[in-house]
Scaffold this active site. Structure first.
Site, PDB file in Angstrom:
ATOM      1  N   ASP A   1      -0.818   1.518  -4.621  1.00 18.43           N
ATOM      2  CA  ASP A   1      -1.649   0.296  -5.100  1.00 18.43           C
ATOM      3  C   ASP A   1      -3.367   0.586  -5.417  1.00 18.43           C
ATOM      4  O   ASP A   1      -3.946  -0.115  -5.964  1.00 18.43           O
ATOM      5  CB  ASP A   1      -1.651  -0.974  -4.092  1.00 18.43           C
ATOM      6  CG  ASP A   1      -2.707  -0.619  -3.013  1.00 18.43           C
ATOM      7  OD1 ASP A   1      -2.601   0.518  -2.568  1.00 18.43           O
ATOM      8  OD2 ASP A   1      -3.120  -1.695  -2.301  1.00 18.43           O
TER       9      ASP A   1
ATOM     10  N   ASP B   1      -2.569   6.178  -3.844  1.00 23.91           N
ATOM     11  CA  ASP B   1      -1.415   5.498  -3.168  1.00 23.91           C
ATOM     12  C   ASP B   1      -0.904   4.601  -4.092  1.00 23.91           C
ATOM     13  O   ASP B   1      -1.677   4.128  -5.297  1.00 23.91           O
ATOM     14  CB  ASP B   1      -1.756   5.191  -1.848  1.00 23.91           C
ATOM     15  CG  ASP B   1      -2.670   3.958  -1.916  1.00 23.91           C
ATOM     16  OD1 ASP B   1      -3.483   3.534  -2.872  1.00 23.91           O
ATOM     17  OD2 ASP B   1      -2.889   3.173  -0.756  1.00 23.91           O
TER      18      ASP B   1
ATOM     19  N   ASP C   1      -5.708   2.074  -3.907  1.00 24.56           N
ATOM     20  CA  ASP C   1      -7.081   1.953  -3.074  1.00 24.56           C
ATOM     21  C   ASP C   1      -7.354   3.150  -2.317  1.00 24.56           C
ATOM     22  O   ASP C   1      -8.508   3.297  -2.223  1.00 24.56           O
ATOM     23  CB  ASP C   1      -7.010   0.596  -2.337  1.00 24.56           C
ATOM     24  CG  ASP C   1      -5.814   0.735  -1.211  1.00 24.56           C
ATOM     25  OD1 ASP C   1      -5.051   1.287  -0.983  1.00 24.56           O
ATOM     26  OD2 ASP C   1      -5.776  -0.408  -0.399  1.00 24.56           O
TER      27      ASP C   1
ATOM     28  N   SER D   1       0.807  -1.296   0.069  1.00 22.26           N
ATOM     29  CA  SER D   1       0.050   0.127  -0.100  1.00 22.26           C
ATOM     30  C   SER D   1       0.811   1.318  -0.060  1.00 22.26           C
ATOM     31  O   SER D   1       1.722   1.392  -0.839  1.00 22.26           O
ATOM     32  CB  SER D   1      -1.065   0.023   1.146  1.00 22.26           C
ATOM     33  OG  SER D   1      -1.874   1.018   1.032  1.00 22.26           O
TER      34      SER D   1
END
Length: 575
Positions: free
Chosen positions: A303, A301, A305, A149
């Protein structure tokens, strides 16, 4: 220095031929040159937390490497075989831009295939929400994404998704963890069956993009879309693979990408932290917005999400919204759209978390829908969707800059959320308003809620003990008064008990156990303490509120609320 015998036993195991020569050499070197680092690498096993398993990459049981992830994957393989007897098992795997994500993803694919499980492996990096979508689209039994993340560059991680597209929740999580703990490293099957590994890309992309456009578009006129000037940054992450295509497909043509941050790079060279929660991360995007006079800034961010949003305030200056603000403006818009199209029957719900703004409860009440509140993490909102199939999920989020539009993706989804927030901004601008004014209108209607988060980092064994002691102190020596306001209730999610200090009565908390403590003050303020499940941090969440008499008083009231939060933080000795 003296190293605990239990740690030495683990170290000696990793010096056996089960582990490759390079791993053994790294450990041998640390034994003489860095015993403290060696201790940190082995003093515990990496654990599944709020968002899966995350950790620093390296050798040892407390690090992300081919053996810790291989053991996880072997355990999941064994659990899948036990859970779906006689079925042709299928999993899908994605990965982000981090160092080693692609090679670790192939290791995970190898282990699944070695266990006779069909693997769909994305040929390149992809956003986490696309993995969640792909689990259901490909009718898989599970999904894995290799990502840490928004953590620093030295981290990586491993998120596990189940058949419904949501992350692991009870009872599967504890059952799988037990199987993993019972395994020996020699039990891991690393030899791939390449015939069971199929690489996927464009077909899934197209389906994901189309689904996103269908779920997050709300009849915005093309002229309104053309008049919205957008600045977008991927912060060197995976969303560059989806968001420009989705916005174009939805009809947004004035999208200005921050070029310096558009190339995926696990070093994240232009930011201190690739986290849209941190204002610094969006500096380059905000500068570009001022250069071209953009209406809105959106960023994700690594990734994809989490999303960050900035819009022009009443003075025309770009202002960053916090996660609670973006969540309520999106939720209110969705509720209003459902109401206008006569889709509200009273059998719908929105989702939130115990550390998020109480304004979500007010919105639900006003529209006659339920607000289901769970622990931190979107896996709990996804669990609500699975556990209540007779209710329709409209949308929901949490304070940590995450939102979910409908149920096509069962995790926080910055791709759909960014399209949705652009829809809101475009429609507001076309009607002579703005997204920021719409946010203020919510404060006029429901009260002005202001939230703030502080994170205190405590690394290593000593840090973990400090965090543990802080929570013990808050429980055993509870505060009776904060900022001249009496504490009227304390909720302890670890003991599943709440104490009403006005009546001295206790009541049960039905939400699953978690190491969270919440104080409620007599003026409606809320203070939550929670150790992070994925980082060496303890987090404190603050929510205060008051009436907003008029739009003209917005800045004055906001300053009063900011001062109240500062006073609470000071009185609790958190700075």
């Amino acid at each position: 220095m003296h190293i605990n015998q239990n740690i030495l036993n683990k170290v000696n195991e990793w010096l056996t031929p089960v582990f490759d020569k390079e791993t053994q050499e790294s450990i041998t070197e640390m034994m003489t040159s860095s015993p403290k680092e060696l201790e940190d690498c082995f003093y515990k096993n990496l654990e599944f937390g709020t968002g899966g398993m995350r950790g620093i990459m390296g050798v040892g049981t407390n690090r992300i490497n081919q053996y810790t992830l291989g053991k996880n994957t072997q355990g999941i393989s064994d659990y899948l075989k036990k859970s779906f007897v006689g079925e042709e098992l299928k999993v899908v795997i994605a990965y982000d831009c981090r160092h080693n994500s692609d090679t670790l993803a192939k290791v995970v694919a190898d282990v699944f295939s070695a266990n006779g499980i069909k693997v769909y492996l994305f040929s390149e990096l992809r956003p986490t929400p696309e993995l969640s979508f792909a689990v259901r689209y490909l009718k898989c039994h599970a999904g894995i994404v290799l990502t840490a993340s928004h953590n620093p560059p030295e981290y990586n991680g491993y998120k596990v998704y189940w058949q419904d597209g949501g992350q692991l929740v009870p009872p599967q999580d504890s059952e799988i963890i037990q199987i993993i703990e019972d395994l020996k490293y020699s039990d891991i099957l690393f030899e791939a069956n390449e015939t069971l590994i199929e690489y996927i890309d464009n077909d899934i992309d197209e389906a994901f993009w189309q689904s996103t456009v269908e779920n997050a578009s709300f009849n915005t006129p093309q002229l309104a879309k053309d008049n919205l000037k957008i600045v977008y940054t991927s912060l060197h992450g995976t969303s560059i693979k989806a968001i420009p295509s989705v916005l174009a497909k939805a009809g947004y043509n004035d999208v200005n990408i921050v070029a310096e941050q558009s190339v995926p790079d696990g070093n994240f060279p232009t930011v201190k932290s690739p986290n849209p929660e941190e204002p610094e991360a969006l500096t380059m995007a905000l500068n570009l917005a001022d250069e071209i006079n953009a209406d809105i800034v959106v960023g994700t961010d690594p990734d994809s999400d989490r999303l960050g949003v900035a819009v022009r305030d009443l003075d025309g200056k770009m202002k960053l919204l916090n996660g609670n603000q973006s969540m309520v403006i999106m939720t209110a818009f969705l509720l209003e759209q459902w109401k206008r199209t006569d889709k509200l029957t009273g059998n719908e719900f929105i989702g939130s978390t115990i550390v998020s703004t109480p304004l979500m409860l007010e919105l639900a009440s006003a529209y006659g829908v339920e607000c289901k509140v769970g622990l931190t993490g979107f896996k709990w909102i996804a669990k609500f969707i699975k556990d209540f199939p007779n209710q329709q999920f409209i949308g929901g989020g949490e304070e940590s800059f995450g939102f979910m539009v409908g149920d096509a993706v069962r995790d926080k989804d910055a791709v759909a959320a960014i399209l949705l927030v652009c829809e809101i901004a475009a429609q507001a601008k076309a009607s002579g308003s703005s997204l920021f004014k719409e946010l203020i209108n919510l404060s006029l209607d429901f009260g002005f809620y202001k939230e703030h988060l502080i994170s205190i980092t405590k690394k290593g064994i000593e840090g973990a003990n400090e965090i543990k002691q802080m929570m013990i102190n808050l429980r055993e020596n509870p505060l009776k008064e904060i900022n001249e306001q009496r504490v009227v209730c304390i909720e302890d999610y670890q003991s599943s008990k709440a104490l009403d200090l006005m009546s001295n009565e206790t009541y049960d908390i039905t939400i699953p156990k978690s190491n969270v403590l919440i104080y409620y003050l007599e003026d409606g303020s809320k203070i939550c303490a929670r150790p992070s499940g994925t980082e060496p941090k303890i987090k404190f969440y603050f929510s205060v509120n008051t009436e907003l008499p008029s739009i003209e008083e917005y800045n004055i009231i906001e300053q009063e609320l900011d001062n109240k939060i500062k006073n609470i933080i000071t009185e609790m000795n958190l700075i």
